[in-house]
Design a protein around this motif. Structure first.
Motif, PDB file in Angstrom:
ATOM      1  N   UNK A 144       0.795  -1.226   0.000  1.00 40.44           N
ATOM      2  CA  UNK A 144       0.000   0.000   0.000  1.00 40.44           C
ATOM      3  C   UNK A 144       0.824   1.270   0.000  1.00 40.44           C
ATOM      4  N   UNK A 145       1.979   1.243  -0.670  1.00 40.03           N
ATOM      5  CA  UNK A 145       2.847   2.432  -0.706  1.00 40.03           C
ATOM      6  C   UNK A 145       3.262   2.734  -2.129  1.00 40.03           C
ATOM      7  N   UNK A 146       3.447   3.984  -2.417  1.00 35.87           N
ATOM      8  CA  UNK A 146       3.950   4.364  -3.737  1.00 35.87           C
ATOM      9  C   UNK A 146       5.471   4.354  -3.712  1.00 35.87           C
ATOM     10  N   UNK A 147       6.069   4.247  -4.876  1.00 33.51           N
ATOM     11  CA  UNK A 147       7.529   4.219  -4.969  1.00 33.51           C
ATOM     12  C   UNK A 147       8.130   5.491  -4.390  1.00 33.51           C
ATOM     13  N   UNK A 148       7.546   6.636  -4.701  1.00 28.17           N
ATOM     14  CA  UNK A 148       8.080   7.906  -4.198  1.00 28.17           C
ATOM     15  C   UNK A 148       7.985   7.988  -2.678  1.00 28.17           C
ATOM     16  N   UNK A 149       6.888   7.478  -2.128  1.00 24.66           N
ATOM     17  CA  UNK A 149       6.750   7.465  -0.668  1.00 24.66           C
ATOM     18  C   UNK A 149       7.799   6.556  -0.032  1.00 24.66           C
ATOM     19  N   UNK A 150       8.085   5.439  -0.691  1.00 24.72           N
ATOM     20  CA  UNK A 150       9.085   4.517  -0.165  1.00 24.72           C
ATOM     21  C   UNK A 150      10.460   5.170  -0.125  1.00 24.72           C
ATOM     22  N   UNK A 151      10.793   5.892  -1.162  1.00 20.62           N
ATOM     23  CA  UNK A 151      12.093   6.561  -1.210  1.00 20.62           C
ATOM     24  C   UNK A 151      12.181   7.621  -0.123  1.00 20.62           C
ATOM     25  N   UNK A 152      11.079   8.365   0.086  1.00 21.71           N
ATOM     26  CA  UNK A 152      11.078   9.445   1.067  1.00 21.71           C
ATOM     27  C   UNK A 152      11.123   8.909   2.494  1.00 21.71           C
ATOM     28  N   UNK A 153      10.524   7.736   2.719  1.00 20.81           N
ATOM     29  CA  UNK A 153      10.378   7.246   4.082  1.00 20.81           C
ATOM     30  C   UNK A 153      11.331   6.157   4.484  1.00 20.81           C
ATOM     31  N   UNK A 154      12.252   5.788   3.645  1.00 23.02           N
ATOM     32  CA  UNK A 154      13.142   4.677   3.972  1.00 23.02           C
ATOM     33  C   UNK A 154      14.570   4.985   3.555  1.00 23.02           C
ATOM     34  N   UNK A 155      15.484   4.297   4.220  1.00 24.09           N
ATOM     35  CA  UNK A 155      16.888   4.403   3.817  1.00 24.09           C
ATOM     36  C   UNK A 155      17.129   3.439   2.655  1.00 24.09           C
ATOM     37  N   UNK A 156      17.363   3.969   1.507  1.00 22.90           N
ATOM     38  CA  UNK A 156      17.548   3.159   0.315  1.00 22.90           C
ATOM     39  C   UNK A 156      19.019   3.209  -0.080  1.00 22.90           C
ATOM     40  N   UNK A 157      19.570   2.059  -0.374  1.00 24.38           N
ATOM     41  CA  UNK A 157      20.984   2.002  -0.752  1.00 24.38           C
ATOM     42  C   UNK A 157      21.204   2.731  -2.076  1.00 24.38           C
ATOM     43  N   UNK A 158      22.061   3.723  -2.037  1.00 25.11           N
ATOM     44  CA  UNK A 158      22.419   4.452  -3.251  1.00 25.11           C
ATOM     45  C   UNK A 158      23.769   3.907  -3.725  1.00 25.11           C
ATOM     46  N   UNK A 159      23.812   3.494  -4.972  1.00 23.53           N
ATOM     47  CA  UNK A 159      25.042   2.919  -5.509  1.00 23.53           C
ATOM     48  C   UNK A 159      25.244   3.432  -6.931  1.00 23.53           C
ATOM     49  N   UNK A 160      26.490   3.548  -7.365  1.00 26.98           N
ATOM     50  CA  UNK A 160      26.757   4.094  -8.703  1.00 26.98           C
ATOM     51  C   UNK A 160      26.214   3.229  -9.828  1.00 26.98           C
TER      52      UNK A 160
END
Length: 456
Positions: A159-175
């Motif tokens: 029940x979450x949108x992708x944008x909400x997930x990015x805003x509300x969670x620590x997502x691994x950023x990798x090159x």
């Protein structure tokens, strides 16, 4: 019989209608095998074991297929091998058997299939290659990642949108990521890590692709039920859906999703820092029978948090001892489980209601139905376990004393001696039953004759 289940995907309790009544299929996410199973790991095993038993009862044992996997390639396993100096294979073989032994002790039947991730690497590589060909995944720097935004229904389960997930969670950023939400399907392995040859170099699978590949291989593009703890809903189950539906757009993957709530200990989250963390084996080694662990788990509905307490444990042991004494230690009764007990389970696995039904069977003296229903719930084997057998003692003198005191009290209206004798017997581990028919004394497994002698 109609079966109703609460489908996480629709957020409704629905009538369960299998794709094929003669071929009911269920997949449940299993453990990562690097250590002993803690108490929380046992909850989904017990919940879905009950569902497995119920499905077999409704559709026939030959018409139900239950798959539960073992994740035997994982960074936690690699770390354990590095720390201990033991091989990965030795660790996973040992811990897999530990898991099976401990879950068997709490009454869980073994599933029809228990695939190990390492046995399905070719299927994972094939699925990943297919996702790349279809534009849903891409390779970069020895990694392969899934393009989350290529699947428009991503987030629907949780029940979450992708944008909400990015805003509300620590997502691994990798090159090597095109998008922060993209997740790993394949990653490179160095010389010290387990690895397999692939079109993208030597490496190993990401966690999520394992279940998609194994479910497809063993159950097909569409199957009936997928289960697990609600901690897996995101990202694991969300990612499974995305991978599988994109790889096999003609299939629907799982039709029904079931998630059990988490476990607490004495009202608090179980954690090593709080000192309330323990494994199933810890309890078994402390003398807590597996049936008692199972009983406590089943006392709470699977969609509610389950609070393990010492009080619940003691009450469960006392109740089971009473029931086991009631049904006796003879051969298994040739009775079907009570329809009321089965009916509770068919109503979204209402195990608490089923246990209330067991209490009613006990109160009404229906020993054969009680025994069959206990066995159906996995709370009893073919014979009464030794720990639950009442000791063979002669309490006839105490029956006579209590009967005489009771008769005298009925005339004098002074029940102080009756109360004293009852307290003494109860304190020594004797269940006191008094009715118009007379006095019955039932010693429990914790009976202590010395306490009776002291108070005599």
């Amino acid at each position: 019989m109609e079966l109703f289940l609460t489908n996480t995907a629709t957020r409704r309790k629905e009538l369960f209608t299998p794709l094929k009544a003669a071929d009911v299929r269920m997949y449940v996410c299993g453990p990562t095998v690097y250590d002993r199973a803690h108490l929380g790991n046992a909850r989904p095993v017990i919940v879905f074991d009950v569902l497995y038993r119920l499905l077999r009862h409704i559709y026939g044992a030959d018409h139900v297929t239950y798959v539960r996997n073992f994740t035997d390639v994982d960074d936690k396993i690699n770390a354990r091998a590095a720390d201990s100096g033991r091989s990965i294979g030795a660790i996973t073989a040992e811990t897999t058997q530990w898991f099976l032994d401990d879950m068997g002790a709490v009454g869980a039947m073994e599933p029809d299939h228990m695939p190990r991730a390492t046995q399905y690497i070719p299927q994972m590589v094939a699925m990943i290659s297919d996702l790349i060909d279809k534009g849903h995944a891409y390779a970069k720097d020895g990694h392969v990642l899934f393009r989350v935004r290529s699947y428009q229904d991503y987030g629907k389960l949780s029940g979450r949108s992708v944008d909400d997930m990015i805003a509300g969670a620590r997502v691994e950023v990798a090159p090597f990521k095109e998008d922060p939400m993209d997740f790993v399907l394949w990653k490179p392995s160095d010389a010290a890590q387990p690895g397999w040859d692939s079109p993208w170099g030597r490496g190993r699978p990401g966690w999520h692709i394992e279940c998609s590949a194994m479910a497809h291989e063993l159950l097909g593009e569409s199957f009936d039920i997928h289960g697990g703890g609600n901690d897996l809903m995101f990202p694991h189950h969300e990612n499974e859906i995305a991978q599988s539906c994109c790889a096999h757009p003609g299939g629907g993957f799982a039709q029904v999703w079931l998630h059990n709530e988490m476990l607490q200990v004495e009202g608090k989250k179980m954690s090593k820092s709080l000192g309330n963390f323990f494994t199933v084996r810890d309890l078994l080694d402390q003398g807590v029978p597996g049936e008692v662990i199972r009983f406590v788990m089943l006392s709470t509905h699977y969609r509610k948090p389950m609070d393990w307490t010492e009080k619940k444990r003691d009450e469960a042991m006392a109740t089971l001892q009473k029931w086991y004494t009631q049904v006796g230690s003879g051969p298994a009764a040739a009775a079907d489980p009570d329809p009321g007990v089965v009916g509770c389970l068919a109503d979204d696995l209402n195990t608490a209601g089923a246990i209330a039904g067991l209490h009613q069977l006990s109160l009404t003296g229906q020993a054969a139905a009680l025994r069959a229903s206990l066995q159906f719930l996995g709370l009893m084997g073919e014979t009464v376990p030794d720990w639950a057998l009442a000791p063979q003692v002669d309490l006839s003198d105490w029956v006579a004393r209590l009967s005489a005191a009771r008769q005298s009290a009925l005339q004098s209206k002074d029940f102080s001696e009756v109360d004293r004798l009852k307290a003494l017997l109860t304190g020594a581990g004797v269940e006191v039953r008094m009715s118009k028919a007379g006095v019955d004394l039932v010693p429990g497994s914790g009976f202590d004759a010395a306490r009776l002698e002291t108070g005599a």
